[in-house]
Design a protein around this motif. Structure first.
Motif, mmCIF file in Angstrom:
data_model
loop_
_atom_site.group_PDB
_atom_site.id
_atom_site.type_symbol
_atom_site.label_atom_id
_atom_site.label_comp_id
_atom_site.label_asym_id
_atom_site.label_seq_id
_atom_site.Cartn_x
_atom_site.Cartn_y
_atom_site.Cartn_z
ATOM 1 N N GLU A 287 0.834 -1.200 0.000
ATOM 2 C CA GLU A 287 0.000 0.000 0.000
ATOM 3 C C GLU A 287 0.876 1.260 0.000
ATOM 4 O O GLU A 287 0.648 2.184 -0.781
ATOM 5 C CB GLU A 287 -0.921 -0.002 1.218
ATOM 6 N N ALA A 288 1.894 1.244 0.858
ATOM 7 C CA ALA A 288 2.794 2.411 0.916
ATOM 8 C C ALA A 288 3.498 2.599 -0.428
ATOM 9 O O ALA A 288 3.638 3.719 -0.926
ATOM 10 C CB ALA A 288 3.814 2.216 2.027
ATOM 11 N N LEU A 289 3.902 1.492 -1.037
ATOM 12 C CA LEU A 289 4.580 1.604 -2.342
ATOM 13 C C LEU A 289 3.617 2.044 -3.435
ATOM 14 O O LEU A 289 4.002 2.735 -4.371
ATOM 15 C CB LEU A 289 5.238 0.273 -2.713
ATOM 16 N N SER A 290 2.366 1.655 -3.311
ATOM 17 C CA SER A 290 1.437 2.063 -4.381
ATOM 18 C C SER A 290 1.094 3.548 -4.248
ATOM 19 O O SER A 290 0.833 4.215 -5.248
ATOM 20 C CB SER A 290 0.199 1.175 -4.424
ATOM 21 N N ASN A 291 1.130 4.096 -3.023
ATOM 22 C CA ASN A 291 0.940 5.546 -2.880
ATOM 23 C C ASN A 291 2.090 6.295 -3.531
ATOM 24 O O ASN A 291 1.901 7.291 -4.223
ATOM 25 C CB ASN A 291 0.831 5.946 -1.404
ATOM 26 N N LEU A 292 3.261 5.758 -3.275
ATOM 27 C CA LEU A 292 4.458 6.356 -3.881
ATOM 28 C C LEU A 292 4.341 6.299 -5.406
ATOM 29 O O LEU A 292 4.696 7.224 -6.125
ATOM 30 C CB LEU A 292 5.615 5.499 -3.389
ATOM 31 N N ASN A 293 3.771 5.185 -5.843
ATOM 32 C CA ASN A 293 3.593 4.973 -7.269
ATOM 33 C C ASN A 293 2.723 6.073 -7.897
ATOM 34 O O ASN A 293 3.073 6.640 -8.928
ATOM 35 C CB ASN A 293 2.904 3.609 -7.445
ATOM 36 N N THR A 294 1.603 6.368 -7.261
ATOM 37 C CA THR A 294 0.705 7.352 -7.874
ATOM 38 C C THR A 294 1.224 8.773 -7.708
ATOM 39 O O THR A 294 1.195 9.561 -8.644
ATOM 40 C CB THR A 294 -0.720 7.261 -7.287
ATOM 41 N N GLU A 295 1.728 9.103 -6.502
ATOM 42 C CA GLU A 295 2.114 10.497 -6.258
ATOM 43 C C GLU A 295 3.347 10.926 -7.039
ATOM 44 O O GLU A 295 3.379 11.964 -7.650
ATOM 45 C CB GLU A 295 2.425 10.710 -4.770
ATOM 46 N N PHE A 296 4.347 10.112 -6.974
ATOM 47 C CA PHE A 296 5.631 10.562 -7.501
ATOM 48 C C PHE A 296 6.043 9.905 -8.821
ATOM 49 O O PHE A 296 6.517 10.567 -9.741
ATOM 50 C CB PHE A 296 6.702 10.328 -6.417
ATOM 51 N N MET A 297 5.773 8.589 -8.907
ATOM 52 C CA MET A 297 6.325 7.840 -10.031
ATOM 53 C C MET A 297 5.813 8.326 -11.385
ATOM 54 O O MET A 297 6.535 8.258 -12.373
ATOM 55 C CB MET A 297 6.014 6.348 -9.882
ATOM 56 N N LYS A 298 4.574 8.782 -11.432
ATOM 57 C CA LYS A 298 3.994 9.125 -12.729
ATOM 58 C C LYS A 298 4.750 10.222 -13.445
ATOM 59 O O LYS A 298 4.808 10.245 -14.678
ATOM 60 C CB LYS A 298 2.525 9.503 -12.539
ATOM 61 N N THR A 299 5.318 11.144 -12.687
ATOM 62 C CA THR A 299 6.035 12.248 -13.335
ATOM 63 C C THR A 299 7.548 12.033 -13.284
ATOM 64 O O THR A 299 8.315 12.861 -13.753
ATOM 65 C CB THR A 299 5.709 13.584 -12.629
ATOM 66 N N SER A 300 7.970 10.921 -12.667
ATOM 67 C CA SER A 300 9.419 10.739 -12.487
ATOM 68 C C SER A 300 10.022 9.986 -13.669
ATOM 69 O O SER A 300 9.323 9.620 -14.615
ATOM 70 C CB SER A 300 9.683 9.949 -11.211
#
Ligand code: PEP
Ligand code: MN
Length: 351
Positions: free
Chosen positions: A25-38
């Motif tokens: 869950e923590a990794l999937s939050n990271l996925n949506t917040e940051f990963m999309k633009t990284s």
């Protein structure tokens, strides 16, 4: 379009459904917040279910119970799943249970018999195979293991650099020996290579440096151990990152060719080096031809091949033109040794 860097993250080991869910869950939050633009792309959620532990008294992994939990992680969070296999039985079970990727651990890559058996078991499957380097710094063993999976018709193969067990390493848990993964990249430019920052560093504080170095060397991505509560982890608790630490690490990585002026400078320097390399290549060949002529004269007049005084003069010429730094002197010493050996070999075969 620029290729994104591959990220594989998750706990060292699957411990319970709750632990996997909290971490995913923590990794999937990271996925949506940051990963999309990284510049990163989350490829696989990792979790060992059979753990290769040194002592039989340590936690050995939960085994097949974890398959159900991992299926739920995949359903709920949409992650593809990656686990370690070390036997043909593990391989068979992973295929049966819909696992997406498996990694061949460092202790397995050292064993060509076992790697071949596993390659035979997974052949033509759609599994992605990640081949970690062997424990010992042996490039050929690593290349050989990758070849076995290529020969088995596996289409998606990646190499994972996780450092090497060598004597006198007191900074890293496993010595990076960067020259080995770099040599692998040169030999297999089509095979993506990821850096397992957790098993190289062995602690939290060194991982940023290891990750940045790997990115600077142009690695295709990173593998990291991330746990929602590392202090509770049943294995490798010292090196597992909190999801927030992992997110911070990714956000602080800098990319060398971020702006065009860097690209321009690189282009110019690469062209300069290309010109220099072409001259060195031609000159070396000319030098060898001259050596052959000397060999003929020596043979004619029965002059001995090895003439230390003459070689000293050659060394002096290189020293006169040398950069004045320790690294260069070391390189020069090794290079001259090689040059001398090659010259003597040519002369011996001409005479
Ligand atoms: C792991 O990734 O948890 C692991 C045991 O890997 P290695 O084979 O690199 O030690
Ligand atoms: Mn581990």
């Amino acid at each position: 379009m620029e290729t994104l860097k591959i990220i594989i993250a998750g706990p060292c080991a699957a411990e319970s459904q709750e632990q996997l869910f909290a971490t995913a869950e923590a990794l999937s939050n990271l996925n949506t917040e940051f990963m999309k633009t990284s510049k990163f792309d989350f490829h696989f959620f990792r979790a060992g279910i059979w753990k290769p532990r040194t002592s039989p008294d340590d936690f050995q992994g939960v085994g097949i119970d974890a398959f159900e939990w991992l299926k739920l992680v995949k359903e709920k969070f949409g992650f593809s799943i990656c686990v370690e296999i070390a036997s043909t039985e593990h391989a068979r079970l992973c295929i049966e249970n819909g696992i997406d990727a498996v990694w061949i651990g460092a202790r397995t890559t050292v064993n060509p018999f076992l790697v071949q058996e596993i390659a035979d078991t997974v052949q033509h499957s759609s599994l992605t195979i990640l081949v970690k380097n062997p424990i010992n710094p042996d490039l050929q063993l690593w290349l050989g293991a990758i070849h076995r999976f290529q020969n088995a018709g596996i289409k998606k193969i990646m190499a994972i650099h996780r450092g090497f067990s060598i004597e006198n390493e007191n900074v890293f848990r496993n010595a990076p020996c960067w020259e080995i993964p770099i040599a692998l990249r040169m030999k297999m430019p089509e095979t993506p290579i990821l850096c397992d920052i957790s098993h190289i560093a062995g602690n939290v504080s060194l991982q940023q440096l290891v990750a940045q170095t790997a990115i600077n060397y142009g690695f295709s991505g990173l593998m990291a151990e991330v746990h929602y509560a590392p202090e509770k982890a049943l294995s490798d608790s010292k090196q597992q990152l909190l999801p927030s630490q992992f997110s911070h690490l990714l956000q602080t990585i800098s990319f060398l060719s971020e702006n065009n002026s860097t690209d321009d400078a690189l282009f110019i320097l690469r062209n300069l080096i290309k010109g220099i390399d072409s001259q060195i290549g031609k000159l070396l060949s000319k030098r060898m031809e001259a050596v052959d002529e000397i060999a003929t004269i020596k043979a004619l007049h029965a002059i001995p091949l090895l003439q230390p005084q003459q070689w000293k003069k050659v060394v002096a010429v290189y020293e006169e033109n040398a950069l004045k730094d320790e690294n260069y002197y070391q390189f020069l010493e090794e290079f001259l040794l090689l040059l001398h050996k090659a010259s003597l070999k040519r002369q011996a075969s001409c005479s």
